[in-house]
Design a protein around this motif. Structure first.
Motif, PDB file in Angstrom:
ATOM      1  N   ILE A 126       0.855  -1.184   0.000  1.00  0.00           N
ATOM      2  CA  ILE A 126       0.000   0.000   0.000  1.00  0.00           C
ATOM      3  C   ILE A 126       0.892   1.235   0.000  1.00  0.00           C
ATOM      4  CG2 ILE A 126      -1.798   1.285   1.223  1.00  0.00           C
ATOM      5  CD1 ILE A 126      -2.549  -1.388   2.602  1.00  0.00           C
ATOM      6  N   VAL A 127       0.655   2.127  -0.943  1.00  0.00           N
ATOM      7  CA  VAL A 127       1.308   3.432  -0.944  1.00  0.00           C
ATOM      8  C   VAL A 127       0.275   4.453  -0.488  1.00  0.00           C
ATOM      9  CG1 VAL A 127       2.237   5.280  -2.386  1.00  0.00           C
ATOM     10  CG2 VAL A 127       3.075   2.943  -2.663  1.00  0.00           C
ATOM     11  N   VAL A 128       0.564   5.127   0.616  1.00  0.00           N
ATOM     12  CA  VAL A 128      -0.342   6.127   1.174  1.00  0.00           C
ATOM     13  C   VAL A 128       0.167   7.510   0.775  1.00  0.00           C
ATOM     14  CG1 VAL A 128      -1.368   7.074   3.264  1.00  0.00           C
ATOM     15  CG2 VAL A 128      -0.876   4.620   3.123  1.00  0.00           C
ATOM     16  N   VAL A 129      -0.622   8.201  -0.017  1.00  0.00           N
ATOM     17  CA  VAL A 129      -0.258   9.552  -0.462  1.00  0.00           C
ATOM     18  C   VAL A 129      -0.811  10.551   0.542  1.00  0.00           C
ATOM     19  CG1 VAL A 129      -0.560  11.276  -2.277  1.00  0.00           C
ATOM     20  CG2 VAL A 129      -0.220   8.865  -2.886  1.00  0.00           C
ATOM     21  N   ARG A 130       0.068  11.318   1.144  1.00  0.00           N
ATOM     22  CA  ARG A 130      -0.363  12.296   2.142  1.00  0.00           C
ATOM     23  C   ARG A 130      -1.167  13.403   1.483  1.00  0.00           C
ATOM     24  NH1 ARG A 130       5.291  12.223   3.847  1.00  0.00           N
ATOM     25  NH2 ARG A 130       5.592  10.656   5.473  1.00  0.00           N
ATOM     26  N   ARG A 131      -2.321  13.698   2.067  1.00  0.00           N
ATOM     27  CA  ARG A 131      -3.181  14.769   1.576  1.00  0.00           C
ATOM     28  C   ARG A 131      -3.400  15.779   2.707  1.00  0.00           C
ATOM     29  NH1 ARG A 131      -5.355  13.385  -3.246  1.00  0.00           N
ATOM     30  NH2 ARG A 131      -5.764  11.191  -3.736  1.00  0.00           N
ATOM     31  N   PRO A 132      -3.738  17.023   2.364  1.00  0.00           N
ATOM     32  CA  PRO A 132      -4.057  18.004   3.413  1.00  0.00           C
ATOM     33  C   PRO A 132      -5.243  17.521   4.247  1.00  0.00           C
ATOM     34  CG  PRO A 132      -3.811  19.069   1.263  1.00  0.00           C
ATOM     35  CD  PRO A 132      -3.823  17.599   1.008  1.00  0.00           C
ATOM     36  N   GLY A 133      -5.220  17.832   5.513  1.00  0.00           N
ATOM     37  CA  GLY A 133      -6.312  17.419   6.381  1.00  0.00           C
ATOM     38  C   GLY A 133      -5.778  16.823   7.668  1.00  0.00           C
ATOM     39  N   PRO A 134      -6.666  16.345   8.516  1.00  0.00           N
ATOM     40  CA  PRO A 134      -6.250  15.779   9.803  1.00  0.00           C
ATOM     41  C   PRO A 134      -5.321  14.590   9.635  1.00  0.00           C
ATOM     42  CG  PRO A 134      -8.642  16.109   9.716  1.00  0.00           C
ATOM     43  CD  PRO A 134      -8.133  16.317   8.332  1.00  0.00           C
ATOM     44  N   ALA A 135      -4.390  14.448  10.565  1.00  0.00           N
ATOM     45  CA  ALA A 135      -3.504  13.294  10.567  1.00  0.00           C
ATOM     46  C   ALA A 135      -4.275  12.052  11.007  1.00  0.00           C
ATOM     47  CB  ALA A 135      -2.324  13.542  11.517  1.00  0.00           C
ATOM     48  N   LEU A 136      -3.697  10.891  10.754  1.00  0.00           N
ATOM     49  CA  LEU A 136      -4.313   9.650  11.202  1.00  0.00           C
ATOM     50  C   LEU A 136      -4.374   9.621  12.726  1.00  0.00           C
ATOM     51  CD1 LEU A 136      -2.475   7.055   8.905  1.00  0.00           C
ATOM     52  CD2 LEU A 136      -4.813   7.896   8.638  1.00  0.00           C
ATOM     53  N   ASP A 137      -5.446   9.091  13.251  1.00  0.00           N
ATOM     54  CA  ASP A 137      -5.567   8.898  14.694  1.00  0.00           C
ATOM     55  C   ASP A 137      -4.495   7.903  15.130  1.00  0.00           C
ATOM     56  OD1 ASP A 137      -6.213   8.242  17.283  1.00  0.00           O
ATOM     57  OD2 ASP A 137      -8.251   7.547  16.835  1.00  0.00           O
ATOM     58  N   PRO A 138      -3.538   8.327  15.978  1.00  0.00           N
ATOM     59  CA  PRO A 138      -2.433   7.426  16.351  1.00  0.00           C
ATOM     60  C   PRO A 138      -2.895   6.150  17.036  1.00  0.00           C
ATOM     61  CG  PRO A 138      -2.447   9.385  17.744  1.00  0.00           C
ATOM     62  CD  PRO A 138      -3.427   9.634  16.639  1.00  0.00           C
ATOM     63  N   GLU A 139      -4.097   6.165  17.609  1.00  0.00           N
ATOM     64  CA  GLU A 139      -4.616   4.977  18.276  1.00  0.00           C
ATOM     65  C   GLU A 139      -5.504   4.139  17.350  1.00  0.00           C
ATOM     66  OE1 GLU A 139      -3.535   4.161  21.246  1.00  0.00           O
ATOM     67  OE2 GLU A 139      -2.340   5.989  21.146  1.00  0.00           O
ATOM     68  N   GLY A 140      -5.715   4.610  16.135  1.00  0.00           N
ATOM     69  CA  GLY A 140      -6.592   3.908  15.213  1.00  0.00           C
ATOM     70  C   GLY A 140      -5.893   2.759  14.508  1.00  0.00           C
ATOM     71  N   VAL A 141      -6.690   1.875  13.946  1.00  0.00           N
ATOM     72  CA  VAL A 141      -6.149   0.713  13.239  1.00  0.00           C
ATOM     73  C   VAL A 141      -5.271   1.118  12.064  1.00  0.00           C
ATOM     74  CG1 VAL A 141      -6.761  -1.333  11.878  1.00  0.00           C
ATOM     75  CG2 VAL A 141      -7.997  -0.830  13.993  1.00  0.00           C
ATOM     76  N   PRO A 142      -5.672   2.068  11.204  1.00  0.00           N
ATOM     77  CA  PRO A 142      -4.812   2.426  10.078  1.00  0.00           C
ATOM     78  C   PRO A 142      -3.420   2.908  10.505  1.00  0.00           C
ATOM     79  CG  PRO A 142      -7.026   3.245   9.705  1.00  0.00           C
ATOM     80  CD  PRO A 142      -6.980   2.760  11.122  1.00  0.00           C
ATOM     81  N   ALA A 143      -3.352   3.751  11.546  1.00  0.00           N
ATOM     82  CA  ALA A 143      -2.052   4.247  12.005  1.00  0.00           C
ATOM     83  C   ALA A 143      -1.197   3.112  12.556  1.00  0.00           C
ATOM     84  CB  ALA A 143      -2.250   5.336  13.069  1.00  0.00           C
ATOM     85  N   ARG A 144      -1.814   2.176  13.258  1.00  0.00           N
ATOM     86  CA  ARG A 144      -1.058   1.051  13.797  1.00  0.00           C
ATOM     87  C   ARG A 144      -0.575   0.131  12.669  1.00  0.00           C
ATOM     88  NH1 ARG A 144      -5.363   0.705  17.624  1.00  0.00           N
ATOM     89  NH2 ARG A 144      -5.969  -1.335  16.804  1.00  0.00           N
ATOM     90  N   PRO A 161       6.543  -9.313  -2.634  1.00  0.00           N
ATOM     91  CA  PRO A 161       5.350  -9.133  -3.472  1.00  0.00           C
ATOM     92  C   PRO A 161       4.255  -8.292  -2.828  1.00  0.00           C
ATOM     93  CG  PRO A 161       5.415 -11.359  -2.565  1.00  0.00           C
ATOM     94  CD  PRO A 161       6.728 -10.723  -2.223  1.00  0.00           C
ATOM     95  N   ALA A 162       4.220  -8.224  -1.493  1.00  0.00           N
ATOM     96  CA  ALA A 162       3.135  -7.539  -0.788  1.00  0.00           C
ATOM     97  C   ALA A 162       3.554  -7.295   0.656  1.00  0.00           C
ATOM     98  CB  ALA A 162       1.857  -8.391  -0.830  1.00  0.00           C
ATOM     99  N   GLY A 163       2.696  -6.572   1.378  1.00  0.00           N
ATOM    100  CA  GLY A 163       2.878  -6.468   2.825  1.00  0.00           C
ATOM    101  C   GLY A 163       3.432  -5.180   3.358  1.00  0.00           C
ATOM    102  N   GLY A 164       4.047  -4.344   2.515  1.00  0.00           N
ATOM    103  CA  GLY A 164       4.631  -3.099   2.997  1.00  0.00           C
ATOM    104  C   GLY A 164       3.681  -1.930   2.850  1.00  0.00           C
ATOM    105  N   VAL A 165       3.917  -0.891   3.645  1.00  0.00           N
ATOM    106  CA  VAL A 165       3.170   0.364   3.516  1.00  0.00           C
ATOM    107  C   VAL A 165       4.198   1.486   3.405  1.00  0.00           C
ATOM    108  CG1 VAL A 165       1.489   1.935   4.535  1.00  0.00           C
ATOM    109  CG2 VAL A 165       1.256  -0.529   4.899  1.00  0.00           C
ATOM    110  N   LEU A 166       4.115   2.247   2.320  1.00  0.00           N
ATOM    111  CA  LEU A 166       5.041   3.341   2.067  1.00  0.00           C
ATOM    112  C   LEU A 166       4.260   4.646   2.026  1.00  0.00           C
ATOM    113  CD1 LEU A 166       7.877   4.445   1.174  1.00  0.00           C
ATOM    114  CD2 LEU A 166       7.121   4.035  -1.191  1.00  0.00           C
ATOM    115  N   GLU A 167       4.724   5.640   2.782  1.00  0.00           N
ATOM    116  CA  GLU A 167       4.123   6.973   2.726  1.00  0.00           C
ATOM    117  C   GLU A 167       4.857   7.819   1.697  1.00  0.00           C
ATOM    118  OE1 GLU A 167       2.202   8.806   6.534  1.00  0.00           O
ATOM    119  OE2 GLU A 167       4.192   8.067   7.061  1.00  0.00           O
TER     120      GLU A 167
END
Length: 216
Positions: A126-144, A161-167
């Motif tokens: 998963i490549v997460v493209v940073r967009r303007p707006g609130p940051a991820l909730d540090p206690e939320g599942v996506p941030a973890r 082949p899979a499994g990484g997350v790149l910002e």
């Protein structure tokens, strides 16, 4: 490395297109596949039909070899679910080929509400493209999930082949499809927010409330 960038593209605009080109450069790939969804599961009806949105996409990428349209979700009946698309691509690419899906931080913030979200990292990076707006909730599942699977560069994507997350934090054009639809419905021109060929087709088809006799 196979990279997909999905969305409703309702309509496709320069923000989508510029980001796709930035992804080619940042991820060092020859092309990015744009995957228009058929029926978005998390929003209402689209302003244009699937076939109309596909036509606009085809016009928008004409002459750009690095942008490819993958219309598999439009050809599949029912709502478009990312896990289904990734499974199909994984069967085509094989078990060892790196597969990457691109998502904005706004969509990633609700990742744990996607259908079969826990399966997705097993199928693709998963490549997460940073967009303007609130940051991820540090206690939320996506941030973890990001903290657990984060990689620091493209080699982290190429090496598995899979499994990484790149910002990624590429330069973004502050353009929204919603704003374009509202502008057209109000009788104002969206020119220079979308390709001229796309605007001409919107006028020709009277999409989004456009007046076919309106000024180009």
């Amino acid at each position: 490395m196979h990279v997909i960038y999905g969305g409703t593209f309702d309509p496709i605009h320069h923000g989508h297109l510029r980001l796709a080109i930035e992804l080619c450069d940042r991820l060092e790939v020859d092309r990015v596949s744009l995957v228009p969804c058929h029926i978005p599961p998390h929003r209402g009806d689209t302003g244009a039909t699937a076939s109309q949105r596909l036509k606009l996409l085809e016009l928008a990428v004409q002459g750009e070899s690095r942008l490819h349209i993958d219309d598999r979700e439009l050809r599949r009946a029912g709502a478009s679910y990312t896990a289904d698309t990734l499974r199909q691509l994984r069967r085509e690419l094989g078990a060892d080929h790196p597969l990457v899906m691109v998502v904005g931080t706004d969509a990633f913030a609700g990742f744990d509400r996607w259908r079969e979200w826990e399966t997705i990292p097993e199928l693709a990076h998963i490549v997460v493209v940073r967009r303007p707006g609130p940051a991820l909730d540090p206690e939320g599942v996506p941030a973890r999930l990001l903290a657990k699977r984060k990689v620091e560069g493209i080699e982290g994507l190429r090496s598995a082949p899979a499994g990484g997350v790149l910002e990624l934090d590429p330069p973004l054009l502050d353009i929204s499809a919603t704003g374009i639809r509202e502008r057209i419905a109000a009788g104002r021109s969206p020119r220079y927010l979308i390709p001229d060929s796309v605007w001409q087709e919107i006028l020709n088809q009277g999409l989004y409330g456009a007046c076919p006799d309106g000024n180009f």
